[in-house]
Design a protein around this motif. Structure first.
Motif, mmCIF file in Angstrom:
data_model
loop_
_atom_site.group_PDB
_atom_site.id
_atom_site.type_symbol
_atom_site.label_atom_id
_atom_site.label_comp_id
_atom_site.label_asym_id
_atom_site.label_seq_id
_atom_site.Cartn_x
_atom_site.Cartn_y
_atom_site.Cartn_z
ATOM 1 N N LEU A 91 0.807 -1.220 0.000
ATOM 2 C CA LEU A 91 0.000 0.000 0.000
ATOM 3 C C LEU A 91 0.839 1.267 0.000
ATOM 4 O O LEU A 91 0.409 2.317 -0.482
ATOM 5 C CB LEU A 91 -0.913 0.010 1.235
ATOM 6 N N ILE A 92 2.045 1.186 0.582
ATOM 7 C CA ILE A 92 2.925 2.349 0.733
ATOM 8 C C ILE A 92 4.211 2.078 -0.022
ATOM 9 O O ILE A 92 5.040 1.278 0.406
ATOM 10 C CB ILE A 92 3.244 2.621 2.221
ATOM 11 N N GLY A 93 4.391 2.736 -1.155
ATOM 12 C CA GLY A 93 5.572 2.506 -1.982
ATOM 13 C C GLY A 93 6.677 3.483 -1.647
ATOM 14 O O GLY A 93 6.447 4.690 -1.568
ATOM 15 N N LEU A 94 7.897 2.966 -1.438
ATOM 16 C CA LEU A 94 9.047 3.798 -1.082
ATOM 17 C C LEU A 94 10.063 3.783 -2.217
ATOM 18 O O LEU A 94 10.529 2.729 -2.636
ATOM 19 C CB LEU A 94 9.696 3.269 0.203
ATOM 20 N N VAL A 95 10.378 4.993 -2.726
ATOM 21 C CA VAL A 95 11.393 5.146 -3.765
ATOM 22 C C VAL A 95 12.599 5.815 -3.128
ATOM 23 O O VAL A 95 12.526 6.962 -2.686
ATOM 24 C CB VAL A 95 10.871 5.984 -4.949
ATOM 25 N N PHE A 96 13.708 5.100 -3.091
ATOM 26 C CA PHE A 96 14.907 5.604 -2.430
ATOM 27 C C PHE A 96 15.592 6.683 -3.269
ATOM 28 O O PHE A 96 15.312 6.863 -4.457
ATOM 29 C CB PHE A 96 15.888 4.467 -2.158
ATOM 30 N N GLN A 97 16.533 7.375 -2.628
ATOM 31 C CA GLN A 97 17.236 8.471 -3.285
ATOM 32 C C GLN A 97 18.099 7.991 -4.442
ATOM 33 O O GLN A 97 18.207 8.661 -5.463
ATOM 34 C CB GLN A 97 18.101 9.220 -2.269
ATOM 35 N N ARG A 98 18.742 6.838 -4.295
ATOM 36 C CA ARG A 98 19.643 6.344 -5.328
ATOM 37 C C ARG A 98 19.007 5.142 -6.023
ATOM 38 O O ARG A 98 19.130 4.016 -5.559
ATOM 39 C CB ARG A 98 20.991 5.967 -4.714
ATOM 40 N N PRO A 99 18.332 5.380 -7.141
ATOM 41 C CA PRO A 99 17.561 4.303 -7.770
ATOM 42 C C PRO A 99 18.417 3.164 -8.274
ATOM 43 O O PRO A 99 17.948 2.028 -8.370
ATOM 44 C CB PRO A 99 16.862 5.023 -8.936
ATOM 45 N N GLU A 100 19.683 3.433 -8.608
ATOM 46 C CA GLU A 100 20.534 2.353 -9.089
ATOM 47 C C GLU A 100 20.719 1.276 -8.020
ATOM 48 O O GLU A 100 21.018 0.124 -8.341
ATOM 49 C CB GLU A 100 21.895 2.901 -9.541
ATOM 50 N N PHE A 144 11.706 -0.398 -23.734
ATOM 51 C CA PHE A 144 12.495 -0.513 -22.507
ATOM 52 C C PHE A 144 12.365 -1.841 -21.775
ATOM 53 O O PHE A 144 13.195 -2.152 -20.926
ATOM 54 C CB PHE A 144 12.129 0.619 -21.536
ATOM 55 N N LYS A 145 11.350 -2.643 -22.072
ATOM 56 C CA LYS A 145 11.135 -3.841 -21.245
ATOM 57 C C LYS A 145 12.319 -4.805 -21.309
ATOM 58 O O LYS A 145 12.603 -5.505 -20.340
ATOM 59 C CB LYS A 145 9.843 -4.551 -21.650
ATOM 60 N N ASP A 146 13.028 -4.846 -22.439
ATOM 61 C CA ASP A 146 14.155 -5.766 -22.579
ATOM 62 C C ASP A 146 15.506 -5.055 -22.506
ATOM 63 O O ASP A 146 16.539 -5.654 -22.837
ATOM 64 C CB ASP A 146 14.051 -6.524 -23.916
ATOM 65 N N ARG A 147 15.500 -3.819 -22.046
ATOM 66 C CA ARG A 147 16.760 -3.099 -21.875
ATOM 67 C C ARG A 147 17.479 -3.596 -20.626
ATOM 68 O O ARG A 147 16.862 -3.894 -19.596
ATOM 69 C CB ARG A 147 16.501 -1.591 -21.722
ATOM 70 N N LEU A 148 18.804 -3.663 -20.693
ATOM 71 C CA LEU A 148 19.593 -3.988 -19.515
ATOM 72 C C LEU A 148 19.534 -2.819 -18.542
ATOM 73 O O LEU A 148 19.718 -1.659 -18.944
ATOM 74 C CB LEU A 148 21.040 -4.273 -19.918
ATOM 75 N N THR A 149 19.265 -3.102 -17.288
ATOM 76 C CA THR A 149 19.070 -2.013 -16.322
ATOM 77 C C THR A 149 20.314 -1.148 -16.183
ATOM 78 O O THR A 149 20.218 0.060 -15.967
ATOM 79 C CB THR A 149 18.676 -2.575 -14.945
#
Length: 301
Positions: A91-100, A144-149
């Motif tokens: 229910l509560i999504g957390l997105v951190f500062q450094r997405p990598e 983007f779905k098959d792009r390497l992250t």
């Protein structure tokens, strides 16, 4: 989206948190913090480094349990040892500062699919959930779905991390420095997507040093200093307190600082512009008024 519960969605009361308690290295990060998020609201949290912003955020989805005080999230008491924290984190999504550091799968689509897959989604339902989340943040599904992250740019990483959280269809998004390190174009795109999500009824909690982001995204703001809430209220009211913010080691939003500097030079500009767009409008209106006055003087002559 999940069915919306009655307001408020999040209530924090008298929250304390100490790192390494009972040791010579004990550090009190939160000291009696109160915080509230109403249904569908966007709230900002600002403060200098070490003020306790990230510690507070990590209590809101159960990464930390309350040591002392209360945290109620969408009807769940995070002090209850019987609580399944997976319910809260859906229910509560957390997105951190450094997405990598938040991306871990080899391919973008797999990374975004991880959350809903752990909750049982499969097949076409899972595929469409991933597509929806990628569309919501401006990542083309086919491209983007098959792009390497690891090949993603900083802005694309931020979008992919956000899509991975959105794929769980949370009611509230918690964002820690969402635009840090982004170039101007990527920042504008991300802010636009966040504003759109907010317009769709998703609650936002945004912690940032970027006062312009706070001015654009939020309705209310809490100012933390040394683990305590020292200011709170409507965003416009709080962020206009330039002298007080400076005492706390914080900058005013760029628009406020620019108009303050121009007024100090004698220009009769209003003191209520909070964003750069509002400041531009105020300056243009003043210039037009000056032009009209000049025309009237010339006409009388």
């Amino acid at each position: 989206m999940m069915p919306q519960l009655a307001s408020p969605w999040i209530v924090v009361h008298d929250l304390y948190h100490t790192y390494m308690p009972g040791t010579p290295f004990a550090c009190e990060a939160l000291r009696g913090v109160d915080f509230e998020l109403s249904a569908g609201e966007a709230v900002g949290i600002v403060g200098s480094t070490g003020a306790g912003k990230s510690t507070l955020l990590q209590h809101l989805n159960g990464l930390y349990r309350p040591q002392r005080g209360q945290v109620q999230v969408l009807g769940h008491d995070l002090s209850d040892p019987r609580l399944d924290l997976r319910q809260v984190r859906q229910l509560i999504g957390l997105v951190f500062q450094r997405p990598e550091q938040q991306l871990f799968a080899q391919y973008v689509g797999d990374d975004i699919a991880y959350g809903p897959r752990t909750f049982g989604l499969t097949g076409n339902e899972l595929r469409e959930r991933v597509r929806w989340a990628m569309d919501a943040v401006g990542l083309d599904f086919a491209a983007f779905k098959d792009r390497l992250t690891w090949t993603l740019s900083g802005g694309e990483q931020r979008k992919a991390a956000l899509a991975g959280v959105l794929a769980l269809q949370p009611q509230v998004l918690i964002l820690d420095e969402p635009t840090a390190g982004l170039d101007p174009q990527a920042r504008r795109e991300l802010l636009s997507h966040l504003e759109e999500l907010r317009s769709e009824g998703i609650g936002l909690v945004v912690a940032s040093h970027n006062m312009e982001d706070i001015a654009i995204l939020t309705e209310r703001v809490y100012v933390l200093h040394e683990g305590r809430v020292v200011l709170q209220g409507p965003t416009r009211q709080v962020l206009m307190q330039v002298a007080r913010l400076r005492e706390l080691g914080l900058d005013a939003p760029p628009a406020v600082a620019i108009l303050d500097a121009l007024r100090a030079r004698g220009l009769p500009l209003p003191a209520n512009a909070l964003t750069l767009e509002e400041a531009e409008g105020a300056i243009v209106a003043w210039l037009r008024e000056r032009e009209l006055q000049a025309c009237q003087i010339c006409h009388r002559r």
